[in-house]
Design an enzyme around this catalytic site. Structure first.
Site, mmCIF file in Angstrom:
data_model
loop_
_atom_site.group_PDB
_atom_site.id
_atom_site.type_symbol
_atom_site.label_atom_id
_atom_site.label_comp_id
_atom_site.label_asym_id
_atom_site.label_seq_id
_atom_site.Cartn_x
_atom_site.Cartn_y
_atom_site.Cartn_z
ATOM 1 N N GLY A 14 1.657 20.788 134.503
ATOM 2 C CA GLY A 14 1.500 21.922 135.421
ATOM 3 C C GLY A 14 2.614 22.931 135.226
ATOM 4 N NE ARG A 75 -2.379 18.847 134.974
ATOM 5 C CZ ARG A 75 -1.170 18.823 135.524
ATOM 6 N NH1 ARG A 75 -0.232 18.075 135.001
ATOM 7 N NH2 ARG A 75 -0.892 19.538 136.591
ATOM 8 C CG ASP A 106 6.216 11.099 136.249
ATOM 9 O OD1 ASP A 106 7.381 10.704 136.153
ATOM 10 O OD2 ASP A 106 5.229 10.357 136.413
ATOM 11 C CB THR A 129 7.329 19.324 138.041
ATOM 12 O OG1 THR A 129 6.444 19.053 139.150
ATOM 13 C CG2 THR A 129 8.552 18.434 138.200
ATOM 14 C CG ASP A 131 4.706 17.914 141.873
ATOM 15 O OD1 ASP A 131 4.247 18.880 142.504
ATOM 16 O OD2 ASP A 131 4.063 17.291 141.011
ATOM 17 C CG ASP A 133 7.417 14.311 140.793
ATOM 18 O OD1 ASP A 133 7.930 15.116 139.998
ATOM 19 O OD2 ASP A 133 6.252 13.892 140.670
ATOM 20 N NE ARG A 175 1.253 14.980 139.367
ATOM 21 C CZ ARG A 175 0.184 15.398 138.707
ATOM 22 N NH1 ARG A 175 -0.905 14.691 138.706
ATOM 23 N NH2 ARG A 175 0.205 16.528 138.028
HETATM 24 O O1 F6P Z 1 2.559 18.564 139.144
HETATM 25 C C1 F6P Z 1 2.357 19.837 139.621
HETATM 26 C C2 F6P Z 1 1.063 19.922 140.393
HETATM 27 O O2 F6P Z 1 0.927 21.243 140.898
HETATM 28 C C3 F6P Z 1 0.899 18.898 141.510
HETATM 29 O O3 F6P Z 1 1.602 19.251 142.674
HETATM 30 C C4 F6P Z 1 -0.600 18.895 141.673
HETATM 31 O O4 F6P Z 1 -1.033 17.666 142.204
HETATM 32 C C5 F6P Z 1 -1.094 19.072 140.270
HETATM 33 O O5 F6P Z 1 -0.040 19.675 139.544
HETATM 34 C C6 F6P Z 1 -2.338 19.914 140.132
HETATM 35 O O6 F6P Z 1 -2.679 19.967 138.792
HETATM 36 P P1 F6P Z 1 -3.807 20.889 138.167
HETATM 37 O O7 F6P Z 1 -3.301 22.292 138.173
HETATM 38 O O8 F6P Z 1 -3.997 20.366 136.800
HETATM 39 O O9 F6P Z 1 -4.996 20.751 139.053
#
Ligand code: F6P
Length: 326
Positions: A14, A75, A106, A129, A131, A133, A175
């Site tokens: 992300g 991803r 992560d 990130t 997050d 985390d 997340r």
């Molecule tokens: O890891 C960053 C994040 O924004 C999380 O908070 C969220 O769960 C996820 O990515 C959403 O991912 P995507 O944009 O692939 O839906």
């Protein structure tokens, strides 16, 4: 391991505000120290498909203030396979890239760790990130900006919540981590934060309602961390509608707005420091570590620790929120 002449840089997973500032810092610090730099597009996918371009200082001009990532991100499922990683390694050899700087969360650092072990290849990770985390660093790039975005959005929702005397559940990202929800709640004077870290200990919703969370108020806002453990804002709102029908409930899911925007000063400074430190790490002979920040000092955290351990929330913040939301 041979000498390092050329460093590749990629962003993965992300996106997060401040990734561009990090790309700029890595590129400039590398060139300053006499390295060649190559930008790899679309994360690990670009490593597999060979979407790579030489980077000069001017490639990273005028980007420190931009959200998103000029390198794009993805991803990449293929990188999770041995065949995908083999193709990536061939690309690196063909391009003459001797070391990588990976900016991501992560999942991205997990990929980096596997690849580094499999091919005995030097990689430095930067925590990118919203997050927050990753274990071993107090902050991740993008977290502060996302927190500020949440703050602005919640302030606006409070106007309408209070006009209509409603109870709002606002879902934020993170997340499986509750940092955005907990600190977002503190920053906006929310009545509570429902976070995954304590979801198995207590029924947070029940506790909230039974403690009379609207004692002296005509409206309330609860921040909910997205996560199967909290159930998310929708599910909690449904529960309130069924169990406590006296409340007029609404739900807002903030979503990807939290990932965009110009990075805050704190994120720009953090990204600049960590980006420059990634090059210092390579010069120091560090391999397969994430560069982080603890008590305002740069630290190196082995990938194995950064991704394996859960970063704990500060429980004092929960207590403060409880005390201030009466
Ligand atoms: O890891 C960053 C994040 O924004 C999380 O908070 C969220 O769960 C996820 O990515 C959403 O991912 P995507 O944009 O692939 O839906």
């Amino acid at each position: 391991m041979g000498a390092i002449n050329c460093i590749g840089i990629l962003t993965s997973g992300g996106d997060a505000p401040g990734m561009n500032a990090a790309i700029r810092a890595v590129t400039r610090a590398a060139i300053f120290n006499g390295f060649e730099v190559k930008g790899i597009y679309r994360g690990y996918r670009g490593l597999i498909t060979g979407e790579i371009k030489p980077f000069k200082t001017e490639n990273v001009s005028n980007i420190i203030q931009q959200g998103g990532t000029i390198l794009k991100t993805a991803r990449c499922q293929e990188f999770q396979t041995a065949e995908g990683r083999r193709q990536a390694y061939e690309t690196l050899q063909r391009e003459g890239i001797d070391a990588l700087v990976v900016i991501g969360g992560d999942g991205s650092l997990t990929g980096a760790r596997i690849f580094a072990q499999e091919y005995d290849y030097p990689i430095i990770g930067l925590p990118g990130t919203i997050d927050n985390d990753l274990y071993g660093t107090d902050l991740t790039i993008g977290y502060d900006t996302a927190l500020n975005t949440i703050m602005e959005a919640v302030d606006k929702i409070r106007d309408t919540a209070s006009s209509h005397e409603r109870l709002f559940f606002i879902e934020v990202m993170g997340r499986d981590a509750g940092f955005l929800a907990l600190n977002g709640a503190l920053a906006t004077g929310c009545e509570a934060a429902i976070i995954p870290e304590i979801s198995t200990e207590i029924d947070q919703l029940k506790e909230l309602v039974e403690n009379g969370f609207r004692k002296s108020k005509n409206s309330s806002i609860v921040l909910v961390a997205e996560s199967p453990h909290t159930g998310g804002a929708m599910q909690l709102a449904e529960r309130v509608k069924n169990e406590y029908p006296q409340y007029d409930v609404r739900v807002t899911i903030l979503g990807h707005i939290q990932r965009g925007g110009s990075p805050s000063a704190q994120d720009r400074i953090l990204a600049s420091r960590l980006g420059a430190a990634a090059i210092d790490a390579l010069l120091d002979g560090q391999r397969n570590v994430m560069v982080g920040i603890r008590n305002d000092e740069i630290v190196y955290v082995p990938f194995s620790r950064a991704i394996k351990f859960d970063k704990p929330i500060n429980r004092e913040l929960l207590n403060t929120l409880r005390r201030l939301s009466i």
